[in-house]
Design a protein around this motif. Sequence first.
Motif, PDB file in Angstrom:
ATOM      1  N   VAL A  25       0.839  -1.208   0.000  1.00 41.89           N
ATOM      2  CA  VAL A  25       0.000   0.000   0.000  1.00 41.89           C
ATOM      3  C   VAL A  25       0.870   1.253   0.000  1.00 41.89           C
ATOM      4  CG1 VAL A  25      -1.732   1.312   1.286  1.00 41.89           C
ATOM      5  CG2 VAL A  25      -1.912  -1.175   1.135  1.00 41.89           C
ATOM      6  N   GLN A  26       1.940   1.239   0.780  1.00 39.36           N
ATOM      7  CA  GLN A  26       2.820   2.412   0.842  1.00 39.36           C
ATOM      8  C   GLN A  26       3.543   2.643  -0.485  1.00 39.36           C
ATOM      9  OE1 GLN A  26       4.883   0.943   4.321  1.00 39.36           O
ATOM     10  NE2 GLN A  26       4.076   2.601   5.589  1.00 39.36           N
ATOM     11  N   TRP A  27       3.992   1.547  -1.114  1.00 39.81           N
ATOM     12  CA  TRP A  27       4.594   1.696  -2.442  1.00 39.81           C
ATOM     13  C   TRP A  27       3.566   2.236  -3.440  1.00 39.81           C
ATOM     14  CZ3 TRP A  27       9.279   2.399  -3.601  1.00 39.81           C
ATOM     15  CH2 TRP A  27      10.326   1.736  -2.978  1.00 39.81           C
ATOM     16  N   GLY A  28       2.328   1.784  -3.299  1.00 39.16           N
ATOM     17  CA  GLY A  28       1.269   2.282  -4.179  1.00 39.16           C
ATOM     18  C   GLY A  28       1.041   3.770  -3.997  1.00 39.16           C
ATOM     19  N   ALA A  29       1.117   4.237  -2.732  1.00 42.13           N
ATOM     20  CA  ALA A  29       0.942   5.666  -2.452  1.00 42.13           C
ATOM     21  C   ALA A  29       2.057   6.481  -3.087  1.00 42.13           C
ATOM     22  CB  ALA A  29       0.922   5.896  -0.938  1.00 42.13           C
ATOM     23  N   VAL A  30       3.287   5.986  -2.984  1.00 41.54           N
ATOM     24  CA  VAL A  30       4.429   6.677  -3.588  1.00 41.54           C
ATOM     25  C   VAL A  30       4.291   6.719  -5.107  1.00 41.54           C
ATOM     26  CG1 VAL A  30       6.922   6.582  -3.972  1.00 41.54           C
ATOM     27  CG2 VAL A  30       5.995   6.142  -1.690  1.00 41.54           C
ATOM     28  N   ALA A  31       3.870   5.605  -5.700  1.00 41.47           N
ATOM     29  CA  ALA A  31       3.693   5.536  -7.161  1.00 41.47           C
ATOM     30  C   ALA A  31       2.602   6.498  -7.621  1.00 41.47           C
ATOM     31  CB  ALA A  31       3.356   4.105  -7.573  1.00 41.47           C
ATOM     32  N   LEU A  32       1.531   6.599  -6.831  1.00 42.43           N
ATOM     33  CA  LEU A  32       0.429   7.496  -7.183  1.00 42.43           C
ATOM     34  C   LEU A  32       0.885   8.955  -7.125  1.00 42.43           C
ATOM     35  CD1 LEU A  32      -2.525   7.170  -8.008  1.00 42.43           C
ATOM     36  CD2 LEU A  32      -3.164   7.428  -5.601  1.00 42.43           C
TER      37      LEU A  32
ATOM     38  N   THR B  21      -1.037  10.565  15.158  1.00 45.18           N
ATOM     39  CA  THR B  21      -1.945  11.719  15.293  1.00 45.18           C
ATOM     40  C   THR B  21      -1.265  12.985  14.800  1.00 45.18           C
ATOM     41  OG1 THR B  21      -2.952  10.697  17.239  1.00 45.18           O
ATOM     42  CG2 THR B  21      -3.364  13.043  16.915  1.00 45.18           C
ATOM     43  N   LEU B  22      -0.009  13.139  15.175  1.00 44.81           N
ATOM     44  CA  LEU B  22       0.763  14.314  14.761  1.00 44.81           C
ATOM     45  C   LEU B  22       0.831  14.395  13.238  1.00 44.81           C
ATOM     46  CD1 LEU B  22       2.354  16.384  16.578  1.00 44.81           C
ATOM     47  CD2 LEU B  22       4.414  15.185  15.887  1.00 44.81           C
ATOM     48  N   GLY B  23       1.102  13.265  12.598  1.00 45.35           N
ATOM     49  CA  GLY B  23       1.234  13.232  11.147  1.00 45.35           C
ATOM     50  C   GLY B  23      -0.065  13.562  10.428  1.00 45.35           C
ATOM     51  N   LEU B  24      -1.187  13.054  10.950  1.00 43.15           N
ATOM     52  CA  LEU B  24      -2.475  13.297  10.306  1.00 43.15           C
ATOM     53  C   LEU B  24      -2.894  14.755  10.430  1.00 43.15           C
ATOM     54  CD1 LEU B  24      -4.478  10.097  11.327  1.00 43.15           C
ATOM     55  CD2 LEU B  24      -3.678  10.714   9.041  1.00 43.15           C
ATOM     56  N   ILE B  25      -2.739  15.329  11.628  1.00 44.72           N
ATOM     57  CA  ILE B  25      -3.140  16.722  11.838  1.00 44.72           C
ATOM     58  C   ILE B  25      -2.247  17.665  11.036  1.00 44.72           C
ATOM     59  CG2 ILE B  25      -3.401  18.566  13.549  1.00 44.72           C
ATOM     60  CD1 ILE B  25      -4.129  16.466  15.600  1.00 44.72           C
ATOM     61  N   ALA B  26      -0.988  17.249  10.795  1.00 45.38           N
ATOM     62  CA  ALA B  26      -0.052  18.098  10.051  1.00 45.38           C
ATOM     63  C   ALA B  26      -0.533  18.391   8.637  1.00 45.38           C
ATOM     64  CB  ALA B  26       1.327  17.451  10.008  1.00 45.38           C
ATOM     65  N   TYR B  27      -1.424  17.549   8.095  1.00 49.26           N
ATOM     66  CA  TYR B  27      -1.964  17.801   6.752  1.00 49.26           C
ATOM     67  C   TYR B  27      -2.837  19.053   6.706  1.00 49.26           C
ATOM     68  CZ  TYR B  27      -0.396  13.117   5.478  1.00 49.26           C
ATOM     69  OH  TYR B  27       0.364  12.003   5.239  1.00 49.26           O
ATOM     70  N   LEU B  28      -3.223  19.544   7.897  1.00 44.59           N
ATOM     71  CA  LEU B  28      -3.997  20.786   7.953  1.00 44.59           C
ATOM     72  C   LEU B  28      -3.211  21.941   7.344  1.00 44.59           C
ATOM     73  CD1 LEU B  28      -6.482  22.346   9.018  1.00 44.59           C
ATOM     74  CD2 LEU B  28      -5.296  22.556  11.218  1.00 44.59           C
TER      75      LEU B  28
ATOM     76  N   LEU C 293      -4.060   6.706   1.511  1.00 43.21           N
ATOM     77  CA  LEU C 293      -3.568   5.324   1.547  1.00 43.21           C
ATOM     78  C   LEU C 293      -2.393   5.190   2.513  1.00 43.21           C
ATOM     79  CD1 LEU C 293      -3.649   4.421  -2.269  1.00 43.21           C
ATOM     80  CD2 LEU C 293      -5.127   3.489  -0.479  1.00 43.21           C
ATOM     81  N   TYR C 294      -1.468   6.123   2.413  1.00 42.01           N
ATOM     82  CA  TYR C 294      -0.291   6.088   3.286  1.00 42.01           C
ATOM     83  C   TYR C 294      -0.687   6.232   4.759  1.00 42.01           C
ATOM     84  CZ  TYR C 294       3.758   7.811   5.816  1.00 42.01           C
ATOM     85  OH  TYR C 294       4.717   8.008   6.768  1.00 42.01           O
ATOM     86  N   SER C 295      -1.589   7.173   5.040  1.00 45.52           N
ATOM     87  CA  SER C 295      -1.997   7.430   6.423  1.00 45.52           C
ATOM     88  C   SER C 295      -2.717   6.223   7.018  1.00 45.52           C
ATOM     89  CB  SER C 295      -2.911   8.661   6.486  1.00 45.52           C
ATOM     90  OG  SER C 295      -2.240   9.801   6.009  1.00 45.52           O
ATOM     91  N   ILE C 296      -3.618   5.620   6.248  1.00 48.13           N
ATOM     92  CA  ILE C 296      -4.344   4.442   6.735  1.00 48.13           C
ATOM     93  C   ILE C 296      -3.370   3.298   7.004  1.00 48.13           C
ATOM     94  CG2 ILE C 296      -6.001   2.642   6.072  1.00 48.13           C
ATOM     95  CD1 ILE C 296      -7.496   4.869   4.495  1.00 48.13           C
ATOM     96  N   SER C 297      -2.429   3.106   6.083  1.00 48.55           N
ATOM     97  CA  SER C 297      -1.419   2.061   6.253  1.00 48.55           C
ATOM     98  C   SER C 297      -0.577   2.305   7.500  1.00 48.55           C
ATOM     99  CB  SER C 297      -0.514   2.000   5.021  1.00 48.55           C
ATOM    100  OG  SER C 297       0.532   1.083   5.189  1.00 48.55           O
ATOM    101  N   ALA C 298      -0.192   3.574   7.724  1.00 52.32           N
ATOM    102  CA  ALA C 298       0.617   3.920   8.899  1.00 52.32           C
ATOM    103  C   ALA C 298      -0.154   3.680  10.196  1.00 52.32           C
ATOM    104  CB  ALA C 298       1.060   5.376   8.812  1.00 52.32           C
ATOM    105  N   LEU C 299      -1.446   4.015  10.187  1.00 52.39           N
ATOM    106  CA  LEU C 299      -2.273   3.796  11.373  1.00 52.39           C
ATOM    107  C   LEU C 299      -2.407   2.311  11.687  1.00 52.39           C
ATOM    108  CD1 LEU C 299      -5.147   6.415  10.894  1.00 52.39           C
ATOM    109  CD2 LEU C 299      -3.460   6.374  12.730  1.00 52.39           C
ATOM    110  N   VAL C 300      -2.614   1.499  10.652  1.00 54.52           N
ATOM    111  CA  VAL C 300      -2.736   0.049  10.834  1.00 54.52           C
ATOM    112  C   VAL C 300      -1.440  -0.523  11.399  1.00 54.52           C
ATOM    113  CG1 VAL C 300      -2.981  -2.160   9.631  1.00 54.52           C
ATOM    114  CG2 VAL C 300      -4.505  -0.261   9.061  1.00 54.52           C
ATOM    115  N   GLN C 301      -0.310  -0.084  10.833  1.00 57.27           N
ATOM    116  CA  GLN C 301       0.987  -0.549  11.325  1.00 57.27           C
ATOM    117  C   GLN C 301       1.209  -0.145  12.777  1.00 57.27           C
ATOM    118  OE1 GLN C 301       4.094   0.825   8.725  1.00 57.27           O
ATOM    119  NE2 GLN C 301       3.811  -0.831   7.264  1.00 57.27           N
ATOM    120  N   ASP C 302       0.809   1.081  13.121  1.00 58.90           N
ATOM    121  CA  ASP C 302       0.984   1.581  14.476  1.00 58.90           C
ATOM    122  C   ASP C 302       0.163   0.761  15.465  1.00 58.90           C
ATOM    123  OD1 ASP C 302       1.982   3.605  16.366  1.00 58.90           O
ATOM    124  OD2 ASP C 302      -0.101   4.233  16.502  1.00 58.90           O
TER     125      ASP C 302
END
Length: 316
Positions: free
Chosen positions: A126-133, A238-245, A279-288
């Motif tokens: 999923v993370q590779w897919g996000a980078v490719a996108l 949480t920090l990473g997701l809010i940073a998209y603001l 995609l990247y954020s969801i993948s990171a949350l699942v991994q966390d």
Amino acid sequence: MTQSGKGVAAIIAACTIWGLSPIFYKQVAHIPAIEVLAHRVWWSLVLFVLILTLQSRLGDVRAALSTWRNFALIALAACMISVNWFLFIFAIQIERTTEASLGYFIYPLVAVLIGRFGFRERLGVVQWGAVALAAGAVGVLTYGLGVAPWISLALACTFALYSTIKKGLDTGPVVSVTCEILLFSPLALAVIVTAQMGGQGGFATNMRDTVLLVLSGPVTAVPLILFSYAAKRVAMSTLGLIAYLNPVLQFFCAVILFGEPFGPWHAIAFPMIWIALALYSISALVQDRTARRASISSAGVALTETKPASDASAKP
């Protein structure tokens, strides 16, 4: 309010200031970007030195620069953040705020690539897919506009490299930023003095410009302090997701407030970036969450294994 709640409030405040900062820098768009940058550095330094003096931590700056390794890393970080700040100010002045916001959307994915190839961190499908996108989105813009979004790529790369360099420092965020600004301050002062002596300087020309240039210090320092406060109290996910603001508000400023062009190629590329980030954020949350469960599970197993031994030792 809990410590976590205060941390979330702090990161929201920091990202709001960063995201709306194009409005501030638009007010000094008639002053050369290099001069605005110089004032930003100089007045930030004044504020940080004042804060550290009040906290009796000014000696930490000397300690942070006492080894050649730290000095080299901080100097390199100073170069990266200076280029990043200059490009951001320059982008706003030439009405390319949309590209600036795109750069900060791309940044997390550039950081992922640095993690993979620089630190050999493993990436999932999923993370590779996000980078490719994200790479596809840059390709779409390059094809559609006839030129690569160099400002976006440069902002993303310089900030990703800056973040990477900071990982190698064991100095606190406020002290390290003070050191970075301190190393760059002689050049900043030279720019300011040269501009003033040449009669082209914005400082002291009129009250409005003078106040705005001085305020560039707090506009730079306050969100950095809030961010460092939040980083100690909020989970990285949480920090990473809010940073998209931050880039969301920059995008709002560019398209809604400044009326910058947003054509069909932008309408294709930006959603591609947003999907990649989702995609990247969801993948990171699942991994966390998986890592946390594994940690709790292993702690439980260890506790179960040690309990009989302690009972046995208690017997006569």
